[in-house]
Design a protein around this motif. Sequence first.
Motif, PDB file in Angstrom:
ATOM      1  N   GLU A 269       0.825  -1.201   0.000  1.00  0.00           N
ATOM      2  CA  GLU A 269       0.000   0.000   0.000  1.00  0.00           C
ATOM      3  C   GLU A 269       0.858   1.250   0.000  1.00  0.00           C
ATOM      4  OE1 GLU A 269      -3.306   2.470  -0.113  1.00  0.00           O
ATOM      5  OE2 GLU A 269      -3.036   0.338  -0.593  1.00  0.00           O
ATOM      6  N   GLU A 270       1.940   1.245   0.735  1.00  0.00           N
ATOM      7  CA  GLU A 270       2.832   2.407   0.758  1.00  0.00           C
ATOM      8  C   GLU A 270       3.502   2.616  -0.590  1.00  0.00           C
ATOM      9  OE1 GLU A 270       3.713   2.079   5.548  1.00  0.00           O
ATOM     10  OE2 GLU A 270       5.046   1.094   4.098  1.00  0.00           O
ATOM     11  N   VAL A 271       3.855   1.542  -1.252  1.00  0.00           N
ATOM     12  CA  VAL A 271       4.401   1.663  -2.608  1.00  0.00           C
ATOM     13  C   VAL A 271       3.360   2.269  -3.539  1.00  0.00           C
ATOM     14  CG1 VAL A 271       5.185   0.358  -4.629  1.00  0.00           C
ATOM     15  CG2 VAL A 271       6.109  -0.169  -2.378  1.00  0.00           C
ATOM     16  N   ARG A 272       2.116   1.817  -3.411  1.00  0.00           N
ATOM     17  CA  ARG A 272       1.049   2.342  -4.284  1.00  0.00           C
ATOM     18  C   ARG A 272       0.837   3.835  -4.077  1.00  0.00           C
ATOM     19  NH1 ARG A 272      -1.373  -2.914  -3.677  1.00  0.00           N
ATOM     20  NH2 ARG A 272      -2.258  -2.358  -1.657  1.00  0.00           N
ATOM     21  N   GLN A 273       1.043   4.314  -2.879  1.00  0.00           N
ATOM     22  CA  GLN A 273       0.706   5.707  -2.566  1.00  0.00           C
ATOM     23  C   GLN A 273       1.896   6.663  -2.605  1.00  0.00           C
ATOM     24  OE1 GLN A 273      -2.379   6.936  -0.152  1.00  0.00           O
ATOM     25  NE2 GLN A 273      -2.948   4.933   0.624  1.00  0.00           N
ATOM     26  N   VAL A 274       3.113   6.152  -2.835  1.00  0.00           N
ATOM     27  CA  VAL A 274       4.292   7.005  -2.686  1.00  0.00           C
ATOM     28  C   VAL A 274       4.285   8.193  -3.643  1.00  0.00           C
ATOM     29  CG1 VAL A 274       5.776   5.671  -4.258  1.00  0.00           C
ATOM     30  CG2 VAL A 274       6.807   6.980  -2.400  1.00  0.00           C
ATOM     31  N   TRP A 275       3.814   8.005  -4.877  1.00  0.00           N
ATOM     32  CA  TRP A 275       3.824   9.116  -5.836  1.00  0.00           C
ATOM     33  C   TRP A 275       2.630  10.039  -5.617  1.00  0.00           C
ATOM     34  CZ3 TRP A 275       8.488   9.162  -6.723  1.00  0.00           C
ATOM     35  CH2 TRP A 275       9.225   8.002  -6.976  1.00  0.00           C
ATOM     36  N   LYS A 276       1.541   9.497  -5.104  1.00  0.00           N
ATOM     37  CA  LYS A 276       0.428  10.353  -4.687  1.00  0.00           C
ATOM     38  C   LYS A 276       0.887  11.272  -3.556  1.00  0.00           C
ATOM     39  CE  LYS A 276      -4.330  10.102  -2.913  1.00  0.00           C
ATOM     40  NZ  LYS A 276      -5.430   9.181  -2.485  1.00  0.00           N
ATOM     41  N   ALA A 277       1.688  10.721  -2.643  1.00  0.00           N
ATOM     42  CA  ALA A 277       2.240  11.524  -1.555  1.00  0.00           C
ATOM     43  C   ALA A 277       3.175  12.596  -2.081  1.00  0.00           C
ATOM     44  CB  ALA A 277       2.978  10.609  -0.572  1.00  0.00           C
ATOM     45  N   GLN A 278       3.993  12.250  -3.070  1.00  0.00           N
ATOM     46  CA  GLN A 278       4.904  13.258  -3.618  1.00  0.00           C
ATOM     47  C   GLN A 278       4.107  14.404  -4.241  1.00  0.00           C
ATOM     48  OE1 GLN A 278       7.281  12.400  -7.100  1.00  0.00           O
ATOM     49  NE2 GLN A 278       8.943  13.673  -6.345  1.00  0.00           N
ATOM     50  N   ASP A 279       3.070  14.090  -5.006  1.00  0.00           N
ATOM     51  CA  ASP A 279       2.234  15.144  -5.596  1.00  0.00           C
ATOM     52  C   ASP A 279       1.622  16.022  -4.504  1.00  0.00           C
ATOM     53  OD1 ASP A 279       2.804  14.185  -8.111  1.00  0.00           O
ATOM     54  OD2 ASP A 279       0.917  13.104  -8.347  1.00  0.00           O
ATOM     55  N   PHE A 280       1.186  15.386  -3.426  1.00  0.00           N
ATOM     56  CA  PHE A 280       0.598  16.095  -2.284  1.00  0.00           C
ATOM     57  C   PHE A 280       1.592  17.112  -1.727  1.00  0.00           C
ATOM     58  CE2 PHE A 280      -0.136  16.139   2.387  1.00  0.00           C
ATOM     59  CZ  PHE A 280      -1.467  16.523   2.432  1.00  0.00           C
ATOM     60  N   SER A 281       2.851  16.687  -1.570  1.00  0.00           N
ATOM     61  CA  SER A 281       3.888  17.573  -1.032  1.00  0.00           C
ATOM     62  C   SER A 281       4.281  18.661  -2.022  1.00  0.00           C
ATOM     63  CB  SER A 281       5.119  16.751  -0.647  1.00  0.00           C
ATOM     64  OG  SER A 281       4.845  15.906   0.440  1.00  0.00           O
ATOM     65  N   VAL A 282       4.448  18.281  -3.285  1.00  0.00           N
ATOM     66  CA  VAL A 282       4.848  19.249  -4.307  1.00  0.00           C
ATOM     67  C   VAL A 282       3.817  20.360  -4.434  1.00  0.00           C
ATOM     68  CG1 VAL A 282       5.082  19.540  -6.811  1.00  0.00           C
ATOM     69  CG2 VAL A 282       6.343  17.726  -5.638  1.00  0.00           C
ATOM     70  N   GLU A 283       2.562  19.998  -4.456  1.00  0.00           N
ATOM     71  CA  GLU A 283       1.501  20.994  -4.628  1.00  0.00           C
ATOM     72  C   GLU A 283       1.501  22.024  -3.506  1.00  0.00           C
ATOM     73  OE1 GLU A 283      -2.053  18.722  -4.885  1.00  0.00           O
ATOM     74  OE2 GLU A 283      -1.522  17.827  -6.841  1.00  0.00           O
ATOM     75  N   ARG A 284       1.873  21.597  -2.306  1.00  0.00           N
ATOM     76  CA  ARG A 284       1.778  22.485  -1.148  1.00  0.00           C
ATOM     77  C   ARG A 284       3.087  23.149  -0.760  1.00  0.00           C
ATOM     78  NH1 ARG A 284      -1.812  18.793  -1.413  1.00  0.00           N
ATOM     79  NH2 ARG A 284      -3.950  19.172  -0.684  1.00  0.00           N
ATOM     80  N   LEU A 285       4.199  22.620  -1.229  1.00  0.00           N
ATOM     81  CA  LEU A 285       5.485  23.130  -0.762  1.00  0.00           C
ATOM     82  C   LEU A 285       6.405  23.682  -1.844  1.00  0.00           C
ATOM     83  CD1 LEU A 285       6.576  20.442   1.881  1.00  0.00           C
ATOM     84  CD2 LEU A 285       5.774  22.759   2.332  1.00  0.00           C
ATOM     85  N   LEU A 286       6.361  23.123  -3.059  1.00  0.00           N
ATOM     86  CA  LEU A 286       7.433  23.406  -4.007  1.00  0.00           C
ATOM     87  C   LEU A 286       7.572  24.893  -4.330  1.00  0.00           C
ATOM     88  CD1 LEU A 286       9.735  22.348  -5.693  1.00  0.00           C
ATOM     89  CD2 LEU A 286       8.117  21.915  -7.556  1.00  0.00           C
TER      90      LEU A 286
END
Length: 376
Positions: A269-286
């Motif tokens: 499950e963590e593998v499945r969500q890792v890129w969703k998590a990256q998008d989540f962080s990029v959208e809010r922080l980059l």
Amino acid sequence: MRREWWLPLAALLLGSIQAQAEEAPGPRNRAEAVEIIAELRKIVAPEGMERTEKLRIGGIDQWVSIRSRDLRNPVLLVLHGGPGWVTMPTSWYVSHGWDEFFTVIQWDQRGSGKTYVANDPAMVAPTLTVDQVHADAEELVKWVRKTFGKEKIFVLGHSWGSLLGLTLAERHPEWLHAYIGAAQGIDARESERRGWAWAMEQARAAKNAEAIRDLESIAPYAVGKKPVALKDILLQRRWLNFFGGAAYRRPDASFEGAAVNLSPEYTDEEVRQVWKAQDFSVERLLAAVLTADLSHVKRLKTPLILFLGRHDRNVSATVAAEWFAGVKAPSKRLVWFEQSAHEMMAEEPGKVLLSLVRYARPIAERAGDVAPASPP
């Protein structure tokens, strides 16, 4: 053992190996691949530690992995980049061997990797700010020093993590043996401008009309004090990566990202969500991250080591080198990675390990923070 005894035993073992070789080659799925990798890197030393652990940091659950062949060795805390480009799930490759010389701690930051999965994203989203991640990093270092009984540790920050790490080094030099900056960020806007100019130069040399058109559409790029729009950043990155500015002579860093799929630390499950998590962080922080400017840091009270990829345009290596030339520190060293761009830990992992052992570990040795040498 008498010859007449061991010959039949050898034949039996050889037959078993041959029988296994005749079976369908594996691994046949992620679980089998992960099992192989986990067994290869298993820490069996009685003085060692191999575990992942959930901590309460900044009011939420955050995950770390800890690997050490000997807990008497110095601690090396890794601050990953991105935002959201976690290194815990690729550490089986990029930091192979580090745990023989350091107690290595990988941390999935707020909004990233295992930490993203462990929390309700809707609850975390309002707290996902640059200032909060800085506060999380300080809280984590305090936990590390207390838990492992270390007055000082090493901090290695990569890319976005290098902004966290350099700020830690400036604010709390008493916590660190040394600060190690990999793909060090300094003046983010200047780095962005140089990256855009380089990508345009490559596009024109290649007569790539699409790239020229896209890059012209966001000009003037990263000018002024206003944060660059995320869509413009991603367009610049598209072509900068395509021409090899993130991974030397490669169109992107997907070769490294694919290693996440084989992570022993990550569930399916963590593998499945890792890129969703990256998008989540990029959208809010980059966009906020790319307003950072640490060029005011002219003096550090802790040793400084920089790892820079000669071909890094993602976070400009030349901007970092220019800053390094002028900064004062008790000692400082710049290591160039000639066959790397932004991802030197994956592009030249052997040289990274050698450099850590050659330039960082002796600082801890002089402080008496290493395991006793084994007898000859």
